[in-house]
Design a protein around this motif. Structure first.
Motif, PDB file in Angstrom:
ATOM      1  N   LYS A 186      40.519  48.423  46.039  1.00  0.00           N
ATOM      2  CA  LYS A 186      39.977  47.286  46.997  1.00  0.00           C
ATOM      3  C   LYS A 186      38.650  47.891  47.694  1.00  0.00           C
ATOM      4  CE  LYS A 186      42.344  44.477  45.466  1.00  0.00           C
ATOM      5  NZ  LYS A 186      42.158  43.081  45.168  1.00  0.00           N
ATOM      6  N   THR A 215      47.222  40.489  50.653  1.00  0.00           N
ATOM      7  CA  THR A 215      48.444  40.920  50.621  1.00  0.00           C
ATOM      8  C   THR A 215      48.698  42.393  51.145  1.00  0.00           C
ATOM      9  OG1 THR A 215      48.184  42.126  48.668  1.00  0.00           O
ATOM     10  CG2 THR A 215      49.220  39.868  48.564  1.00  0.00           C
ATOM     11  N   ASN A 222      46.021  45.520  50.713  1.00  0.00           N
ATOM     12  CA  ASN A 222      44.876  46.297  50.551  1.00  0.00           C
ATOM     13  C   ASN A 222      43.362  45.924  50.829  1.00  0.00           C
ATOM     14  OD1 ASN A 222      46.319  48.815  50.317  1.00  0.00           O
ATOM     15  ND2 ASN A 222      46.742  48.480  48.180  1.00  0.00           N
ATOM     16  N   TYR A 254      33.851  45.395  41.615  1.00  0.00           N
ATOM     17  CA  TYR A 254      34.950  46.319  41.111  1.00  0.00           C
ATOM     18  C   TYR A 254      34.138  46.570  39.568  1.00  0.00           C
ATOM     19  CZ  TYR A 254      38.276  43.921  43.729  1.00  0.00           C
ATOM     20  OH  TYR A 254      39.123  43.899  45.104  1.00  0.00           O
ATOM     21  N   CYS A 291      47.584  43.604  38.194  1.00  0.00           N
ATOM     22  CA  CYS A 291      46.988  42.428  38.416  1.00  0.00           C
ATOM     23  C   CYS A 291      47.613  41.771  39.721  1.00  0.00           C
ATOM     24  CB  CYS A 291      46.698  41.325  37.371  1.00  0.00           C
ATOM     25  SG  CYS A 291      46.311  39.911  37.677  1.00  0.00           S
ATOM     26  N   GLY A 292      46.901  41.227  40.859  1.00  0.00           N
ATOM     27  CA  GLY A 292      47.558  40.301  41.567  1.00  0.00           C
ATOM     28  C   GLY A 292      46.902  38.835  41.385  1.00  0.00           C
ATOM     29  N   ILE A 293      45.681  38.722  42.186  1.00  0.00           N
ATOM     30  CA  ILE A 293      45.021  37.458  41.870  1.00  0.00           C
ATOM     31  C   ILE A 293      44.243  37.543  40.843  1.00  0.00           C
ATOM     32  CG2 ILE A 293      43.054  37.714  43.646  1.00  0.00           C
ATOM     33  CD1 ILE A 293      43.730  35.186  44.698  1.00  0.00           C
ATOM     34  N   GLY A 294      43.812  38.781  40.430  1.00  0.00           N
ATOM     35  CA  GLY A 294      43.147  39.112  39.181  1.00  0.00           C
ATOM     36  C   GLY A 294      41.614  39.462  39.340  1.00  0.00           C
ATOM     37  N   ALA A 313      40.363  42.438  41.102  1.00  0.00           N
ATOM     38  CA  ALA A 313      40.265  43.769  40.611  1.00  0.00           C
ATOM     39  C   ALA A 313      40.174  43.934  39.299  1.00  0.00           C
ATOM     40  CB  ALA A 313      40.917  44.718  41.292  1.00  0.00           C
ATOM     41  N   GLY A 330      50.932  44.628  46.473  1.00  0.00           N
ATOM     42  CA  GLY A 330      49.588  44.143  46.044  1.00  0.00           C
ATOM     43  C   GLY A 330      49.492  43.240  44.765  1.00  0.00           C
ATOM     44  N   SER A 365      52.755  49.357  43.502  1.00  0.00           N
ATOM     45  CA  SER A 365      51.996  48.375  42.624  1.00  0.00           C
ATOM     46  C   SER A 365      51.039  49.255  41.782  1.00  0.00           C
ATOM     47  CB  SER A 365      51.014  47.578  43.598  1.00  0.00           C
ATOM     48  OG  SER A 365      51.461  46.891  44.519  1.00  0.00           O
ATOM     49  N   GLY A 398      46.109  52.253  43.890  1.00  0.00           N
ATOM     50  CA  GLY A 398      46.537  52.548  45.553  1.00  0.00           C
ATOM     51  C   GLY A 398      47.465  53.658  45.848  1.00  0.00           C
TER      52      GLY A 398
HETATM   53  C1  LIG Z   1      47.344  48.509  44.684  1.00  0.00           C
HETATM   54  C2  LIG Z   1      46.952  47.406  44.172  1.00  0.00           C
HETATM   55  N1  LIG Z   1      46.771  47.270  42.692  1.00  0.00           N
HETATM   56  C3  LIG Z   1      46.304  46.105  42.240  1.00  0.00           C
HETATM   57  C4  LIG Z   1      46.023  44.899  43.011  1.00  0.00           C
HETATM   58  C5  LIG Z   1      45.574  43.667  42.336  1.00  0.00           C
HETATM   59  O1  LIG Z   1      44.139  43.036  42.742  1.00  0.00           O
HETATM   60  P1  LIG Z   1      43.625  41.986  42.737  1.00  0.00           P
HETATM   61  O2  LIG Z   1      44.622  40.906  43.625  1.00  0.00           O
HETATM   62  O3  LIG Z   1      42.410  41.817  42.576  1.00  0.00           O
HETATM   63  O4  LIG Z   1      44.296  41.351  41.210  1.00  0.00           O
HETATM   64  C6  LIG Z   1      46.138  45.210  44.647  1.00  0.00           C
HETATM   65  C7  LIG Z   1      45.750  43.928  45.219  1.00  0.00           C
HETATM   66  O5  LIG Z   1      45.799  44.117  46.395  1.00  0.00           O
HETATM   67  C8  LIG Z   1      46.528  46.407  45.272  1.00  0.00           C
HETATM   68  O6  LIG Z   1      46.826  46.331  46.386  1.00  0.00           O
END
Ligand SMILES: Cc1ncc(COP(=O)(O)O)c(C=O)c1O
Length: 438
Positions: A111, A161, A163, A241, A271-274, A276, A332, A379, A419
């Motif tokens: 992040k 969430t 980070n 990113y 992937c969380g919201i996508g 990154a 995350g 994560s 992370g």
């Molecule tokens: C450690 C870690 N990996 C991956 C992600 C996923 O990133 P994104 O939410 O942009 O997909 C996060 C998101 O907070 C994260 O903290």
């Protein structure tokens, strides 16, 4: 709303929350050049130019960036003992690397690439617009008293969430902005504590990430003194990113690792919201073209990118819509609904998505620690399943056949660890204990 996912070999596994690999039937060559997309490859170059221009300011604000002259970079680590521990000894697994964003300076996670970028770009725009920064002025002026006085009249807000909130909060406070972070119920206590100590206002929601973002947006709407970092739609985060792909390309070149039609590159991105993983994928497609194949990875109960992209729906489909819970220890990635912006850009660009069980995240966390001393949060470990899925899973084999990847020994796999270095020791030890119990 209940959604019926279309027939697909991965469908039953997804619905039963079993680890699986879904390959994207809409994956196409040359997708990055699609002019109907809301981003262009030239934007990655612009983002890189922005990072370079901001580097002296970043170095001034964060002394830990002195050695890299203001660049926020991570190492590329070749797996040795960890490779054996993961069962990737055979030559069919080619080369396996970790891209250690888990150790990124400033925010300790991937992040830092998005959150820090968006806050610093905003600071520069604001100072320019207010007549405080002229075209030929030293960018370090933004770390001075006059700029701080201006920034202190603004608040940077974000939903997170954990980070993203950390990176935005750290960047905002470093420049003298006020900062408010709306946290989802999944956010870990230590992340909240760290932000509070920095003077960031943390609003904790008893709800999931999507609701936290919505609340943050409502508060920011109509208030000109609030700048909202919108994780569901932000192009700035995405482009911040994306520049990581240039860094990876330089690192592979420096090690003499080729990437071409005979030597394909595979990236595995949590992937969380996508935002990154989407940003990194976009940059990678610009830099490596059709010779890179990018896979997202998500928890079995939170595969929001998988279910939405598999559904083929124009409207966003959430994991709740297909009966999954969005419950995971991987904070995350605890996101029920992906970003619509990222979904649009990834439609023809993403090779696929695989899912992993929480227990495996802890197992890999323990192995990374005990073999190569790599410090991760749960994560961040998710990508370790990638080479196995690609080489051994029926869907991975079909993928290689379809894309004419015959010589897997030549492949390079990059597991993006996202992370971990900021995890407090006590919390880290509890992760290791959990790993040891498995
Ligand atoms: C450690 C870690 N990996 C991956 C992600 C996923 O990133 P994104 O939410 O942009 O997909 C996060 C998101 O907070 C994260 O903290």
């Amino acid at each position: 709303m209940t959604i019926h996912l279309p027939a697909n070999p991965a469908r039953a596994d997804v619905l039963a929350a079993r680890p699986t690999l879904w390959c994207n039937p809409e994956y196409r060559t040359g997708a990055v050049s699609d002019t109907s997309l809301p981003v262009r490859p030239s934007h990655v170059d612009e983002a890189q130019a922005n990072w370079s221009r901001l580097a002296p300011l970043l170095e001034t604000c964060f002394p830990e960036l002195e050695a890299s002259r203001g660049a926020i970079r991570s190492e590329l680590i070749e797996l040795t003992t960890l490779r054996d521990a993961l069962g990737y000894r055979g030559e069919q697994f080619g080369k396996v690397f970790v891209k250690a964003d888990s150790d990124l300076p400033v925010a300790g996670s991937i992040k830092a690439r998005g959150g820090v970028y968006e806050v610093f770009v905003f600071a520069e725009q604001l100072a320019t617009q207010e007549g405080l920064l002229g075209k030929h002025d030293d960018i370090r002026k933004l770390a001075g008293q006059e700029a701080r006085a201006l920034f202190s009249t603004y608040t940077i807000a974000v939903g997170s969430t954990g980070n993203l909130g950390l990176s935005v909060g750290i960047a905002a406070r470093a420049l003298g902005f006020n900062a408010t972070v709306h946290m989802s119920a999944d956010a870990k206590a230590w992340k909240v504590e760290r932000l509070t100590k920095l003077g960031v206002e943390v609003v904790q929601h008893e709800a999931d990430y999507t609701v936290a973002v919505e609340n943050a947006r409502v508060v920011a709407d109509g208030d000109h003194s609030i700048y909202f970092v919108d994780d569901e739609q932000s192009r700035q985060l995405f482009l911040g990113y994306s520049v990581a792909a240039y860094e990876l390309s330089d690192q592979l070149r420096a090690r003499g690792v080729p990437v071409d039609a005979d030597y394909p590159l595979f990236l595995y991105l949590p992937c969380g919201i996508g935002g990154a993983p989407g940003g990194v994928t976009y940059g990678a497609k610009k830099v490596f073209g059709d010779n890179v194949h990018c896979f997202f990875v998500e928890p079995v109960q939170s595969p929001c990118a998988l279910v939405h992209m598999m559904s083929g729906s124009e409207d966003l489909v959430s994991v709740y819509d297909v009966g999954l819970t969005n419950r995971t220890e991987a904070d995350g990635m605890a996101v029920a609904r992906m970003s619509a912006f990222v979904a649009t850009v990834m439609r023809n660009m993403l090779a696929g998505v695989f899912t992993v069980a929480d227990n495996d995240l802890f197992k890999w966390l323990g192995l990374a620690h005990s073999t190569q001393d790599i410090r991760l949060e749960p994560s961040a470990t998710a990508g370790f399943a990638g080479p196995d899925f690609l080489v051994n899973h029926p869907a991975g084999k079909r993928f290689c056949q379809q894309w004419n990847i015959t010589n897997l020994e030549n492949a390079t796999h990059v597991v993006w660890t996202t992370g971990g270095s900021f995890v407090p020791q006590e919390q880290y030890e509890s992760f290791l204990e959990q790993a040891a119990r498995l």
